[in-house]
Design a protein around this motif. Structure first.
Motif, PDB file in Angstrom:
ATOM      1  N   ARG A   1       1.100  -0.955  -0.347  1.00 52.91           N
ATOM      2  CA  ARG A   1      -0.097  -0.271   0.064  1.00 52.91           C
ATOM      3  C   ARG A   1       1.056   1.461  -0.379  1.00 52.91           C
ATOM      4  N   PHE A   2       0.543   2.265  -0.381  1.00 53.73           N
ATOM      5  CA  PHE A   2       1.665   3.669  -1.097  1.00 53.73           C
ATOM      6  C   PHE A   2       0.333   4.591  -0.456  1.00 53.73           C
ATOM      7  N   VAL A   3       1.039   5.885  -0.389  1.00 52.30           N
ATOM      8  CA  VAL A   3       1.145   6.555   0.703  1.00 52.30           C
ATOM      9  C   VAL A   3       1.791   8.087  -0.006  1.00 52.30           C
ATOM     10  N   SER A   4       0.987   9.397  -0.965  1.00 54.80           N
ATOM     11  CA  SER A   4       1.365   9.986  -1.721  1.00 54.80           C
ATOM     12  C   SER A   4       1.494  11.222  -1.494  1.00 54.80           C
ATOM     13  N   LEU A   5       2.303  12.384  -1.268  1.00 53.17           N
ATOM     14  CA  LEU A   5       1.740  13.771  -0.802  1.00 53.17           C
ATOM     15  C   LEU A   5       1.548  14.262  -2.652  1.00 53.17           C
ATOM     16  N   ASP A   6       0.315  14.693  -2.964  1.00 58.11           N
ATOM     17  CA  ASP A   6      -0.012  15.552  -4.117  1.00 58.11           C
ATOM     18  C   ASP A   6       0.407  16.837  -3.641  1.00 58.11           C
ATOM     19  N   GLY A   7       1.088  17.620  -4.412  1.00 59.15           N
ATOM     20  CA  GLY A   7       1.762  18.890  -4.165  1.00 59.15           C
ATOM     21  C   GLY A   7       0.226  19.660  -4.477  1.00 59.15           C
ATOM     22  N   SER A   8      -0.160  19.636  -5.205  1.00 56.77           N
ATOM     23  CA  SER A   8      -0.619  20.796  -6.642  1.00 56.77           C
ATOM     24  C   SER A   8      -2.115  21.175  -5.744  1.00 56.77           C
ATOM     25  N   ALA A   9      -2.720  20.058  -4.861  1.00 55.23           N
ATOM     26  CA  ALA A   9      -3.995  19.102  -4.319  1.00 55.23           C
ATOM     27  C   ALA A   9      -4.032  19.790  -3.190  1.00 55.23           C
ATOM     28  N   ARG A  10      -2.522  20.148  -2.597  1.00 52.74           N
ATOM     29  CA  ARG A  10      -2.355  20.334  -0.886  1.00 52.74           C
ATOM     30  C   ARG A  10      -2.801  19.147   0.250  1.00 52.74           C
ATOM     31  N   THR A  11      -2.789  17.794  -0.586  1.00 54.49           N
ATOM     32  CA  THR A  11      -3.173  16.536   0.093  1.00 54.49           C
ATOM     33  C   THR A  11      -2.260  15.642  -0.029  1.00 54.49           C
ATOM     34  N   LEU A  12      -2.862  14.666   1.077  1.00 52.43           N
ATOM     35  CA  LEU A  12      -1.987  13.047   1.337  1.00 52.43           C
ATOM     36  C   LEU A  12      -2.957  12.760   0.876  1.00 52.43           C
ATOM     37  N   VAL A  13      -2.248  11.113   0.343  1.00 56.55           N
ATOM     38  CA  VAL A  13      -3.560  10.491  -0.550  1.00 56.55           C
ATOM     39  C   VAL A  13      -2.885   9.426  -0.394  1.00 56.55           C
ATOM     40  N   GLY A  14      -4.121   7.870  -0.274  1.00 57.75           N
ATOM     41  CA  GLY A  14      -3.469   6.729   0.713  1.00 57.75           C
ATOM     42  C   GLY A  14      -4.582   6.145  -0.330  1.00 57.75           C
ATOM     43  N   GLN A  15      -4.473   4.339  -0.226  1.00 51.18           N
ATOM     44  CA  GLN A  15      -5.658   3.910  -0.394  1.00 51.18           C
ATOM     45  C   GLN A  15      -6.995   4.061  -0.014  1.00 51.18           C
ATOM     46  N   SER A  16      -6.807   4.395   0.986  1.00 48.59           N
ATOM     47  CA  SER A  16      -7.804   4.070   2.501  1.00 48.59           C
ATOM     48  C   SER A  16      -8.748   5.577   2.229  1.00 48.59           C
ATOM     49  N   GLY A  17      -8.237   6.625   1.718  1.00 43.97           N
ATOM     50  CA  GLY A  17      -8.846   8.487   1.788  1.00 43.97           C
ATOM     51  C   GLY A  17      -7.918   9.381   1.325  1.00 43.97           C
ATOM     52  N   ALA A  18      -7.909  10.506   2.105  1.00 41.24           N
ATOM     53  CA  ALA A  18      -7.223  11.051   1.316  1.00 41.24           C
ATOM     54  C   ALA A  18      -7.562  12.641   3.165  1.00 41.24           C
ATOM     55  N   ILE A  19      -6.455  12.787   2.864  1.00 41.80           N
ATOM     56  CA  ILE A  19      -6.038  14.751   3.834  1.00 41.80           C
ATOM     57  C   ILE A  19      -6.166  16.304   3.441  1.00 41.80           C
ATOM     58  N   ALA A  20      -7.071  17.342   3.345  1.00 41.83           N
ATOM     59  CA  ALA A  20      -6.276  18.083   2.733  1.00 41.83           C
ATOM     60  C   ALA A  20      -5.521  19.294   3.927  1.00 41.83           C
ATOM     61  N   ILE A  21      -4.622  19.212   3.667  1.00 36.05           N
ATOM     62  CA  ILE A  21      -3.518  20.457   4.493  1.00 36.05           C
ATOM     63  C   ILE A  21      -3.787  21.591   3.437  1.00 36.05           C
ATOM     64  N   PRO A  22      -3.742  22.380   5.263  1.00 39.45           N
ATOM     65  CA  PRO A  22      -4.147  23.666   5.151  1.00 39.45           C
ATOM     66  C   PRO A  22      -2.823  24.600   4.273  1.00 39.45           C
ATOM     67  N   ARG A  23      -3.281  25.380   4.293  1.00 37.56           N
ATOM     68  CA  ARG A  23      -2.676  26.464   2.989  1.00 37.56           C
ATOM     69  C   ARG A  23      -1.411  26.754   3.493  1.00 37.56           C
ATOM     70  N   ASP A  24      -1.734  27.013   5.169  1.00 39.00           N
ATOM     71  CA  ASP A  24      -0.853  27.682   5.766  1.00 39.00           C
ATOM     72  C   ASP A  24      -0.330  27.545   6.719  1.00 39.00           C
ATOM     73  N   VAL A  25       0.182  25.486   6.301  1.00 37.69           N
ATOM     74  CA  VAL A  25       0.816  24.524   7.449  1.00 37.69           C
ATOM     75  C   VAL A  25       1.779  24.270   6.251  1.00 37.69           C
ATOM     76  N   VAL A  26       3.060  23.905   6.647  1.00 38.03           N
ATOM     77  CA  VAL A  26       4.585  23.469   5.938  1.00 38.03           C
ATOM     78  C   VAL A  26       4.810  22.253   6.280  1.00 38.03           C
ATOM     79  N   VAL A  27       4.794  21.492   5.138  1.00 36.44           N
ATOM     80  CA  VAL A  27       4.811  19.555   5.247  1.00 36.44           C
ATOM     81  C   VAL A  27       6.200  19.656   4.368  1.00 36.44           C
ATOM     82  N   ASP A  28       6.974  19.183   5.522  1.00 40.79           N
ATOM     83  CA  ASP A  28       8.449  18.289   5.305  1.00 40.79           C
ATOM     84  C   ASP A  28       8.358  16.982   5.388  1.00 40.79           C
TER      85      ASP A  28
END
Length: 149
Positions: free
Chosen positions: A69-96
């Motif tokens: 199973r994979f989890v990836s980061l969609d930088g343009s949509a600012r979401t963490l995407v897994g096969q079981s769902g996605a999580i939106a990341i607010p614009r003012d949060v920095v993710v490293d």
């Protein structure tokens, strides 16, 4: 001229009236706080815990299904995407993301969980202003840990 009062009442507010006013003021204050834009410490902590839950679900699904199973980061949509769902990341949060340097389906790789529970390992750092939380994924056993100060 004499002044008489009926039943001894005095001008002023009763305790019930004061309590009603305080209730209305507190309700208005809570509405104002929830309407203020921005992430804040509480929302950042919730985002960190949601991310850890997504990673744990993906690891468990890999073990139960016997498939990676994979989890990836969609930088343009600012979401963490897994096969079981996605999580939106607010614009003012920095993710490293510290981990795999690959691209899966056009998104930046975060972590891959193997059927035996192991993973590629990763560290996700969420920061907002001077607040920072981390989610660590152990490469050896795939254990997901949250570092909340």
């Amino acid at each position: 001229m004499t002044r008489t009062t009926t039943s001894g009442s005095c001008a002023g507010f009763t305790l019930i009236e004061m309590m009603a006013v305080m209730l209305i003021v507190s309700m208005m204050a809570s509405l104002v706080v929830t309407m203020i834009p921005g992430t804040g410490r509480g929302k950042l902590k919730a985002l960190t815990l949601q991310t850890a839950a997504l990673l744990r679900r993906e690891r468990l699904a890999a073990v139960l299904t016997g498939q990676s199973r994979f989890v990836s980061l969609d930088g343009s949509a600012r979401t963490l995407v897994g096969q079981s769902g996605a999580i939106a990341i607010p614009r003012d949060v920095v993710v490293d993301v510290i981990g795999v340097d690959e691209r899966w389906s056009g998104r930046r790789a975060v972590v891959r969980f193997a059927p035996d529970g192991a993973s590629t390992g990763a560290v996700l750092k969420f920061s907002w202003e001077n607040v920072r939380y981390e989610v660590d994924v152990n490469w050896y056993n795939g254990r997901v840990a949250v570092d909340i100060p």
